[in-house]
Design a protein around this motif. Structure first.
Motif, short mmCIF file in Angstrom:
data_model
loop_
_atom_site.label_atom_id
_atom_site.label_comp_id
_atom_site.label_asym_id
_atom_site.label_seq_id
_atom_site.Cartn_x
_atom_site.Cartn_y
_atom_site.Cartn_z
N ALA A 1 -54.97 90.44 16.48
CA ALA A 1 -55.96 89.65 17.23
C ALA A 1 -57.08 90.55 17.74
O ALA A 1 -58.26 90.18 17.68
CB ALA A 1 -55.27 88.92 18.38
N LEU A 2 -56.72 91.74 18.22
CA LEU A 2 -57.75 92.67 18.72
C LEU A 2 -58.66 93.15 17.58
O LEU A 2 -59.87 93.27 17.75
CB LEU A 2 -57.08 93.87 19.41
CG LEU A 2 -56.39 93.53 20.74
CD1 LEU A 2 -55.46 94.67 21.18
CD2 LEU A 2 -57.41 93.22 21.84
N ASP A 3 -58.06 93.37 16.40
CA ASP A 3 -58.87 93.77 15.24
C ASP A 3 -59.80 92.63 14.83
O ASP A 3 -60.95 92.87 14.44
CB ASP A 3 -57.96 94.14 14.05
CG ASP A 3 -57.27 95.48 14.28
OD1 ASP A 3 -57.64 96.20 15.23
OD2 ASP A 3 -56.33 95.79 13.51
N LEU A 4 -59.31 91.40 14.92
CA LEU A 4 -60.14 90.24 14.57
C LEU A 4 -61.34 90.14 15.52
O LEU A 4 -62.48 89.92 15.09
CB LEU A 4 -59.28 88.96 14.64
CG LEU A 4 -59.97 87.65 14.28
CD1 LEU A 4 -60.51 87.67 12.85
CD2 LEU A 4 -59.01 86.46 14.47
N GLU B 1 -68.49 93.10 15.28
CA GLU B 1 -69.20 94.01 14.38
C GLU B 1 -70.04 93.24 13.36
O GLU B 1 -71.17 93.61 13.05
CB GLU B 1 -68.17 94.90 13.67
CG GLU B 1 -68.73 96.10 12.98
CD GLU B 1 -69.39 97.09 13.96
OE1 GLU B 1 -69.17 97.00 15.17
OE2 GLU B 1 -70.15 97.95 13.48
N ALA B 2 -69.47 92.13 12.86
CA ALA B 2 -70.19 91.34 11.85
C ALA B 2 -71.46 90.74 12.44
O ALA B 2 -72.52 90.75 11.81
CB ALA B 2 -69.28 90.22 11.31
N LEU C 1 -62.84 93.38 24.91
CA LEU C 1 -61.61 93.46 24.11
C LEU C 1 -61.84 94.15 22.77
O LEU C 1 -60.91 94.76 22.22
CB LEU C 1 -61.04 92.05 23.89
CG LEU C 1 -60.55 91.35 25.16
CD1 LEU C 1 -60.15 89.90 24.87
CD2 LEU C 1 -59.38 92.10 25.79
N ALA C 2 -63.07 94.08 22.26
CA ALA C 2 -63.37 94.71 20.96
C ALA C 2 -63.12 96.21 21.00
O ALA C 2 -62.83 96.82 19.97
CB ALA C 2 -64.82 94.41 20.57
N HIS D 1 -63.53 97.59 11.62
CA HIS D 1 -63.62 97.53 10.16
C HIS D 1 -62.30 97.05 9.54
O HIS D 1 -62.14 97.08 8.32
CB HIS D 1 -63.97 98.93 9.62
CG HIS D 1 -65.22 99.46 10.26
ND1 HIS D 1 -66.44 98.90 10.08
CD2 HIS D 1 -65.40 100.48 11.15
CE1 HIS D 1 -67.35 99.55 10.79
NE2 HIS D 1 -66.73 100.51 11.46
N ALA D 2 -61.40 96.56 10.38
CA ALA D 2 -60.08 96.18 9.87
C ALA D 2 -60.13 94.92 9.02
O ALA D 2 -59.42 94.80 8.04
CB ALA D 2 -59.11 95.98 11.04
#
Ligand code: KG4
Ligand code: ZN
Length: 379
Positions: free
Chosen positions: A279-282, A288-289, A195-196, A202-203
């Motif tokens: 949600a997709l950005d989260l 990424e983190a 899903l990422a 970076h949002a």
């Protein structure tokens, strides 16, 4: 020399036959994902019961696919720990019974050493060379985020020194918990990775993982050496929870949970229409983190210890974003990076049979009294 390995430390019942520590003859993995899916995590009692059901057919299947009968095997190897005590006991008891009945030696293997040997197994199978040492091994899975300096003269005599580990959640555990929180499927890693790709990594700013003072003190009581390479993922996980609360995402999460409950074996693409861009950005920002943190700490250790190579293994090592970031950054530092194939990244018994081979050569056999060690350490 043929070794039949057995692995039952968590939610996979697995058996494999490996010749001379480097030729994979069979690799059978029976997954319990469907059993644990409704709970969003492994339920230990259910895991032991499923291992009991699967162990005999899985071992028979491994022997049959390798084209050998159990009498032809030179030794049996089994995971001693770390893992769930009840699950480990199923594999150990069966391995002991096979070894006793067929008068073959039994070898106890540390699951973490197994993950590291998965890499060596495939490397030797394809190239028949040793991995340059010293190496830094990262075992990054649902239960561990551990760094080891691997030294030794030959692949058959590896030594391990633990130089870092997670002080709270393992990286894979963070993937699983965030997936559960966002009403995605179990295990969390593969669905979050899929899903990422639909979100902007970076949002949403995630906190850099910080080790709290009391955790640092707790770690130093156990090990007085200052540890620059410890991990912590609970802050990133809590940041996701706070984001959900402050952006009033709970209702849409519960709606998704209800709607997806009606879909049998939902695939990542089944989730996409039920996730908005936030949600997709989260999801992308969370992945990424974690990747940034794991890669930067591992490379810092690799530089400080001046290692020749990196060995990355465990379930989370199948994450493509993690792999590409490791390869890119390690290459810049002139460090070679080795991964297992995706199939050997997650739990399997081929890695157990491979790690047992040096022990077979050294006649390092388990006694009939050895038992499961849920917290078995390596190094
Ligand atoms: O090594 P493994 O099969 O079992 C343990 O020893 O824990 O690792 C399972 C863990 C789970 O937490 C799962 O979510 C994670 O590995 N995982 C991944 C991916 N595939 C599995 N995490 C991130 N990305 C993936 N593609
Ligand atoms: Zn594992």
């Amino acid at each position: 020399m043929l070794i039949l390995g057995i692995e039952s430390s968590c939610d996979e019942t697995a058996a494999a036959v490996v010749r001379d520590g480097q030729e994979l003859l069979s690799n059978v993995v029976s997954s319990q994902i469907a059993t644990h899916l409704p709970y969003g995590g492994v339920v230990p009692e259910l895991a032991s019961r499923e291992h009991l059901r699967a162990i005999v057919p899985v071992v028979r299947e491994a022997a049959s696919r390798a084209g050998v009968c159990l009498e032809q095997v030179d030794a049996f190897a089994v995971t001693q720990g770390p893992g769930l005590a009840g699950s480990l006991l199923v594999g150990i008891t069966y391995a002991k019974a096979l070894s006793f009945a067929l008068s073959k030696p039994l070898i106890a293997v540390n699951h973490l050493e197994g993950h590291i040997h998965a890499v060596l197994l495939e490397h030797q199978e394809s190239r028949n060379t040793d991995i340059p040492l010293p190496a830094l091994a990262l075992v990054v899975s649902g239960g561990h985020t551990h760094l080891y300096i691997v030294s030794g003269s030959k692949a058959t005599q590896w030594n391990y020194q633990n130089v870092g580990h997670t002080l709270d959640d393992a990286a894979g555990e963070a993937f699983d918990k965030v997936a559960k929180l966002l009403a995605l499927s179990y295990p969390g890693g593969p669905i979050i990775e899929a899903l990422a790709k639909h979100g902007n990594p970076h949002a949403i700013a995630m906190p850099r993982s910080q080790i709290k003072v009391h955790e640092k003190k707790k770690a130093q009581r156990v090990d007085p050496q200052p540890r620059r390479y410890d991990f912590s993922f609970s802050g990133i996980k809590t940041a996701v929870l706070r984001f959900v609360e402050t952006h009033a995402m709970q209702d849409s999460i519960e709606k998704r949970r209800r709607e997806l409950a009606r879909v049998p074996n939902p695939k990542p693409e089944d989730f996409v229409p039920h996730l908005d861009q936030l949600a997709l950005d989260l999801i992308a920002s969370f992945q990424e983190a974690v990747v940034t943190d794991v890669v930067s700490k591992t490379l810092r250790a690799a530089g400080d210890f001046e290692v020749e190579s990196l060995i990355i293994s465990g379930g989370v090592a199948s994450n493509e974003r993690l792999r590409s970031e490791f390869v890119k950054q390690a290459e810049r530092e002139g460090i070679k990076t080795f991964f297992p194939s995706r199939g050997l990244s997650t739990d399997n018994a081929a890695m157990i049979a491979a790690a047992a081979y040096p022990k077979l050569l050294a006649h390092d056999f388990a006694t009939e009294h050895f038992s499961a060690e849920a917290s078995l350490a390596l190094g």
